[in-house]
Write an enzyme that holds these catalytic residues in place. Structure first.
Site, mmCIF file in Angstrom:
data_model
loop_
_atom_site.group_PDB
_atom_site.id
_atom_site.type_symbol
_atom_site.label_atom_id
_atom_site.label_comp_id
_atom_site.label_asym_id
_atom_site.label_seq_id
_atom_site.Cartn_x
_atom_site.Cartn_y
_atom_site.Cartn_z
ATOM 1 N N PHE A 60 -14.920 1.827 -5.997
ATOM 2 C CA PHE A 60 -13.768 2.737 -6.077
ATOM 3 C C PHE A 60 -12.631 1.982 -6.761
ATOM 4 C CE2 PHE A 60 -9.929 4.907 -5.009
ATOM 5 C CZ PHE A 60 -10.282 6.247 -4.996
ATOM 6 N N ASP A 100 -10.489 -6.305 -8.438
ATOM 7 C CA ASP A 100 -9.596 -5.264 -7.933
ATOM 8 C C ASP A 100 -9.293 -5.544 -6.459
ATOM 9 O OD1 ASP A 100 -8.518 -2.975 -6.821
ATOM 10 O OD2 ASP A 100 -9.920 -1.591 -7.755
ATOM 11 N N LYS A 114 -1.082 -1.021 -2.540
ATOM 12 C CA LYS A 114 -1.154 -0.873 -1.076
ATOM 13 C C LYS A 114 -0.233 -1.844 -0.321
ATOM 14 C CE LYS A 114 -5.699 1.282 -0.868
ATOM 15 N NZ LYS A 114 -5.611 2.556 -0.171
ATOM 16 N N THR A 147 7.359 4.812 -17.918
ATOM 17 C CA THR A 147 8.805 4.863 -17.648
ATOM 18 C C THR A 147 9.237 3.846 -16.587
ATOM 19 O OG1 THR A 147 8.784 7.206 -18.147
ATOM 20 C CG2 THR A 147 10.737 6.368 -17.002
HETATM 21 C C1 LIG Z 1 -10.103 -1.003 -4.430
HETATM 22 C C2 LIG Z 1 -9.207 0.137 -4.817
HETATM 23 N N1 LIG Z 1 -8.806 0.249 -6.100
HETATM 24 C C3 LIG Z 1 -7.988 1.231 -6.502
HETATM 25 C C4 LIG Z 1 -7.523 2.172 -5.608
HETATM 26 C C5 LIG Z 1 -6.612 3.271 -6.075
HETATM 27 O O1 LIG Z 1 -5.331 3.080 -5.577
HETATM 28 P P1 LIG Z 1 -4.299 4.313 -5.507
HETATM 29 O O2 LIG Z 1 -4.807 5.243 -4.469
HETATM 30 O O3 LIG Z 1 -3.008 3.656 -5.159
HETATM 31 O O4 LIG Z 1 -4.281 4.924 -6.859
HETATM 32 C C6 LIG Z 1 -7.910 2.092 -4.257
HETATM 33 C C7 LIG Z 1 -7.451 3.089 -3.281
HETATM 34 O O5 LIG Z 1 -7.943 3.232 -2.197
HETATM 35 C C8 LIG Z 1 -8.777 1.047 -3.857
HETATM 36 O O6 LIG Z 1 -9.198 0.937 -2.591
#
Ligand SMILES: Cc1ncc(COP(=O)(O)O)c(C=O)c1O
Length: 487
Positions: A203, A312, A343, A367
């Site tokens: 994800f 990530d 987060k 922006t």
């Molecule tokens: C590992 C990871 N990357 C990216 C995201 C996306 O973040 P956002 O919901 O702030 O767009 C999440 C969200 O849960 C995540 O867990």
């Protein structure tokens, strides 16, 4: 309750050590459920909101004035021990006195209300704030781009990787007339065929580019066009890990061979892999872990194929695994090329190598490009975490939780399995999705706000201030739910 916090915190200077006691004293001693959840007031608000928005994901309405520390209090007066913390994004719990104090200061309020277009008109103190806050927690990477959320951090970091990849081939600002013209109509050579390799069950967000690398749930993807980019298997381990070393190491081999094959295959398809994106623990996809050796070998493969590696850390970053960055557990031979965050860090962004900095302006831009107000919050959070040694607290609470979860697992092995994770970033599987959902419901009825991920995992995402006494309340409720389901 909060008045006490505010009164006690008036005397605060810069040291936050004693705040732990203040928060602890102001917190309820235990959860208390007084209505169904959602209760009558939540239901009333839900029906109003339903006229305006899709509300299928809303669980309850919270009272953010009353919520405190590790306890989320809802509009019906239910007091929930929060082990989920707004999908893992509240490091100091609710209404932490140090954060309340941050915005009593007029200078900080002005930072909050005069929100700049950071790429064009940053305030005088912006370089100093980046140096003294974000760069202090950099995972060994010299450059930094701030953004708004996790998805847009990944989305824009992919662009940095594509720019750097193309720059290596032809220089960044020697665009041909053909490139300039074709880029405007989405065709090569200006809009080249290049790809990002990602992993099954990953994800990385829901914006259209990031979504091509997200593979956790069909509902996130249905109806949206996606790039034809390679997707490799992420290791699926057998548990307990120490009893399956040989099988799991073979699983690493299998997945890494696929990565190498896909890099080769996409090169031949004239859709070369410019970057690999991976979570240190696949979070939304089910809290799937991979070994340090897997990550070390993946980095080597990336280096030998001249492919950038993006880790990530949107969900894992900021301390919940017991180290500030989860990939620090992997002993990589050098930093990854990019590390994205959001987060717990309050604002989105990514650290990266100098090579990944575009030479021209407006290549990666929007922006706001972050938010200085959120950076002030992060400053306070990091100061509190340092003064109170919260990463140590995470490790101690995490050890306690994991040890007890393993015991509960052995008692109810016909219902649950595969306890795993690092720090308090822990998960356990239920035998079926239905059973998992049932457990989450029953925990809620006992005043525990928890969350699921993947098909059948229960995930723990408490705040960094979650202590063993909170863990014991969770463990006790979890065990009692299993006893009840076992009858
Ligand atoms: C590992 C990871 N990357 C990216 C995201 C996306 O973040 P956002 O919901 O702030 O767009 C999440 C969200 O849960 C995540 O867990």
């Amino acid at each position: 309750m909060l008045n006490t916090v505010a009164r006690n915190s008036k005397n605060l200077k810069t040291k936050y050590g004693n705040l732990r006691n203040i928060v602890s004293l102001a917190e309820p001693k235990q959860p208390k459920v007084v209505t169904d959840i959602p209760g009558p007031r939540s239901k009333e608000l839900l029906s109003r909101l339903r006229n305006i928005q899709q509300t299928g994901s809303v669980q309850l309405f919270a009272d953010y004035e009353k919520s405190i520390g590790n306890y989320l209090i809802d509009v019906d007066g239910n007091i929930l021990l929060d082990t989920y913390t707004q999908i893992s994004s509240v490091p100091l719990g609710y209404n932490h006195p140090a954060l309340l104090n941050t915005f009593k200061n007029e200078k900080n309020i002005k930072t909050l209300i005069n929100r700049p277009a950071l790429g064009v008109f940053p305030g005088e103190n912006w370089p100093e704030k980046l140096e003294s806050i974000l760069q202090k927690v950099s995972p060994g990477l010299p450059n930094l781009t701030t953004m708004m959320c996790g998805s847009c951090s990944n989305e824009n970091a992919y662009k940095n990787m594509f720019i750097a990849y193309q720059t290596k081939r032809r220089g960044e600002n020697d665009f041909s007339k053909e490139e300039l013209e074709s880029s405007l109509i989405n065709t090569p050579p200006g809009a080249p065929r290049l790809s990002i390799l990602s992993f099954k069950n990953a994800f990385h967000g829901r914006t259209l580019g990031a979504l091509s690398t997200t593979h956790s749930k069909a509902i996130h993807k249905l109806d949206f066009p996606s790039f034809d980019w390679p997707i490799a298997d992420f290791p699926k381990y057998q548990y307990p890990l120490h009893q399956h070393v040989a099988e799991n190491s073979k699983e690493d081999d299998r997945c890494l061979e696929q990565v190498e094959d896909l890099i080769e295959k996409y090169k031949k398809l004239n859709n070369s892999v410019a970057g690999v994106v991976i979570e240190p623990i696949q979070s939304e996809g089910g809290d799937n872990e991979a070994s340090p050796e897997f990550f070390q070998r993946l980095q080597k493969i990336c280096k030998s194929n001249e492919v950038y590696l993006l880790i990530d850390e949107v969900q894992t970053g900021g301390g919940p695994t017991g180290k500030f960055w989860c990939h620090e557990h992997f002993n990589l031979e050098s930093s990854p090329d990019v590390v994205t965050f959001s987060k717990k860090m309050q604002l989105g962004g990514y650290f990266h190598t100098k090579e990944l900095s575009p030479k021209l302006p407006y290549r990666v831009f929007n922006t706001w490009m972050g938010d200085p107000g959120k950076l002030l919050m992060l400053e306070t959070i990091i100061n509190v975490a340092n003064d109170q040694n919260l990463l140590k607290n995470v490790r101690e609470t995490g050890d306690h939780l994991k040890k007890n979860l393993i015991e509960i697992e052995s008692e109810f092995s016909h219902l649950i399995n595969s306890t795993r994770g690092r720090g308090t970033f822990l998960a356990i599987n239920a035998k079926t999705t239905q059973l998992r959902d049932h457990i989450l419901d029953k925990l809620k009825q006992r005043g525990i706000q928890s969350g699921g991920c993947g098909d059948n995992a229960i995930r723990l995402r408490p705040a960094l201030i979650f202590e063993t006494k909170h863990a014991d309340i969770f463990l006790d409720s979890f065990r009692n739910v299993l006893i009840e389901l076992n009858k």
